[in-house]
Design a protein around this motif. Structure first.
Motif, PDB file in Angstrom:
ATOM      1  N   THR A  93      25.263  62.572  46.221  1.00 35.33           N
ATOM      2  CA  THR A  93      24.818  61.279  45.719  1.00 35.33           C
ATOM      3  C   THR A  93      25.932  60.240  45.676  1.00 35.33           C
ATOM      4  N   ASP A  94      27.158  60.643  46.058  1.00 40.07           N
ATOM      5  CA  ASP A  94      28.235  59.660  46.124  1.00 40.07           C
ATOM      6  C   ASP A  94      28.457  59.267  47.583  1.00 40.07           C
ATOM      7  N   ASP A  95      29.476  58.483  47.833  1.00 35.06           N
ATOM      8  CA  ASP A  95      29.724  58.014  49.197  1.00 35.06           C
ATOM      9  C   ASP A  95      31.001  58.634  49.758  1.00 35.06           C
ATOM     10  N   THR A 101      30.807  60.213  58.318  1.00 33.80           N
ATOM     11  CA  THR A 101      30.668  59.133  57.346  1.00 33.80           C
ATOM     12  C   THR A 101      29.315  59.132  56.647  1.00 33.80           C
ATOM     13  N   GLY A 102      28.530  60.193  56.841  1.00 30.97           N
ATOM     14  CA  GLY A 102      27.268  60.302  56.129  1.00 30.97           C
ATOM     15  C   GLY A 102      26.095  59.640  56.801  1.00 30.97           C
ATOM     16  N   ALA A 248      19.814  59.034  52.095  1.00 24.47           N
ATOM     17  CA  ALA A 248      19.321  58.049  51.127  1.00 24.47           C
ATOM     18  C   ALA A 248      19.818  58.326  49.712  1.00 24.47           C
ATOM     19  N   LEU A 249      20.314  59.533  49.459  1.00 24.72           N
ATOM     20  CA  LEU A 249      20.825  59.847  48.125  1.00 24.72           C
ATOM     21  C   LEU A 249      22.116  59.103  47.820  1.00 24.72           C
ATOM     22  N   ALA A 250      22.871  58.777  48.866  1.00 23.76           N
ATOM     23  CA  ALA A 250      24.146  58.090  48.677  1.00 23.76           C
ATOM     24  C   ALA A 250      23.921  56.584  48.570  1.00 23.76           C
ATOM     25  N   PRO A 251      24.812  55.867  47.896  1.00 26.34           N
ATOM     26  CA  PRO A 251      24.625  54.422  47.692  1.00 26.34           C
ATOM     27  C   PRO A 251      24.825  53.620  48.968  1.00 26.34           C
ATOM     28  N   ASN A 252      24.029  52.548  49.077  1.00 24.26           N
ATOM     29  CA  ASN A 252      24.175  51.560  50.166  1.00 24.26           C
ATOM     30  C   ASN A 252      24.009  52.154  51.557  1.00 24.26           C
TER      31      ASN A 252
END
Length: 257
Positions: A93-95, A101-102, A248-252
């Motif tokens: 859930t973090d970036d 790079t996710g 989608a769990l990670a921000p932005n």
């Protein structure tokens, strides 16, 4: 007599009514399945890293991906995706990312091929050596570290977050970082390497916990976490959908391509 005839008519009509209800329910179910199949096909055909920006594809992928995540991924990463430091399962859930790079495409490859899962297409590098062993790493000729050197490395890493308690040990650890070959994976600047899955060492984000004891345990015994390869378990649509869900769990993330 009229009442009797009405009763018979109702009895005769009831099977027809139930038959109609069953038919309508079956038709509705079939229509739902067709729509889902069409949505899944659209998600698979789409550019994976454009899905989150498309409201219709995003909705379909997230709905399907959540159920896949709960069934296959939540056992390690938790239902909310927060991870588990006892297992070395990262917080999703973090970036902060170990591999890449996710992006959806990168996450999909990880889900398909795994990490140290025995799949030749997966990520199999960046095994953390066990520096207390005579042979820390079977693949690389790295020198073992003494308890004092391991303590120095521990203090050196703690120093980046202001938690070091022995500055002399920090200096020893700085030297040990070079002589032990840590830089080869984590970089001269300790920023890590997302191409092989080596984490940055200067922040306060830890796979297995960042307490002094956790760091000593990592340096002493090594780490080699595994993420399963689902290439033969999940369909192409499931792999794509769960990758979208995780991204989608990670921000932005919806703006990232």
């Amino acid at each position: 007599m009229i009442g009797h005839r009405n009763f018979i008519a109702r009895v005769i009509a009831r099977p027809r009514t139930w038959g109609l209800i069953v038919f309508l329910c079956a038709a509705a179910l079939l229509a739902t399945l067709i729509v889902r199949a069409q949505s899944s096909a659209s998600v698979v055909r789409a550019d994976p890293d454009a899905i989150l920006a498309d409201p219709q594809l995003r909705s379909a992928a997230l709905a399907a991906g959540k159920s896949v995540f709960v069934q296959y991924c939540a056992g390690c990463h938790g239902v909310t995706g927060k991870g588990d430091k006892t297992l070395g399962a990262p917080d999703l859930t973090d970036d902060d990312h170990l591999y890449g790079t996710g992006t959806v495409a990168q996450i999909e490859d990880i889900a398909r091929y795994g990490i140290r899962a025995g799949n030749k297409h997966g990520w199999n590098l960046a095994v953390m050596p066990a520096y207390a062993q005579k042979i820390p790493d079977a693949a690389e000729p790295l020198p073992p570290q003494t308890p004092a050197q391991i303590e120095g490395l521990t203090q050196f890493l703690l120093n980046f977050t202001g938690r070091a308690t022995d500055q002399a040990a920090v200096a020893r650890g700085r030297d040990a970082y070079t002589t032990a070959g840590c830089w080869d994976c984590h970089g001269r600047d300790l920023a890590g390497d997302i191409a092989i899955g080596a984490p940055a060492l200067t922040d306060d984000i830890w796979l297995y916990g960042g307490s002094p004891d956790d760091i000593r345990r990592t340096l002493t015994r090594g780490r080699a976490g595994v993420s399963p390869a689902f290439a033969h378990t999940l369909t192409a649509a499931q792999l794509r959908s769960v990758a979208v869900y995780v991204a989608a769990l990670a921000p932005n993330r919806q703006d990232r391509k």
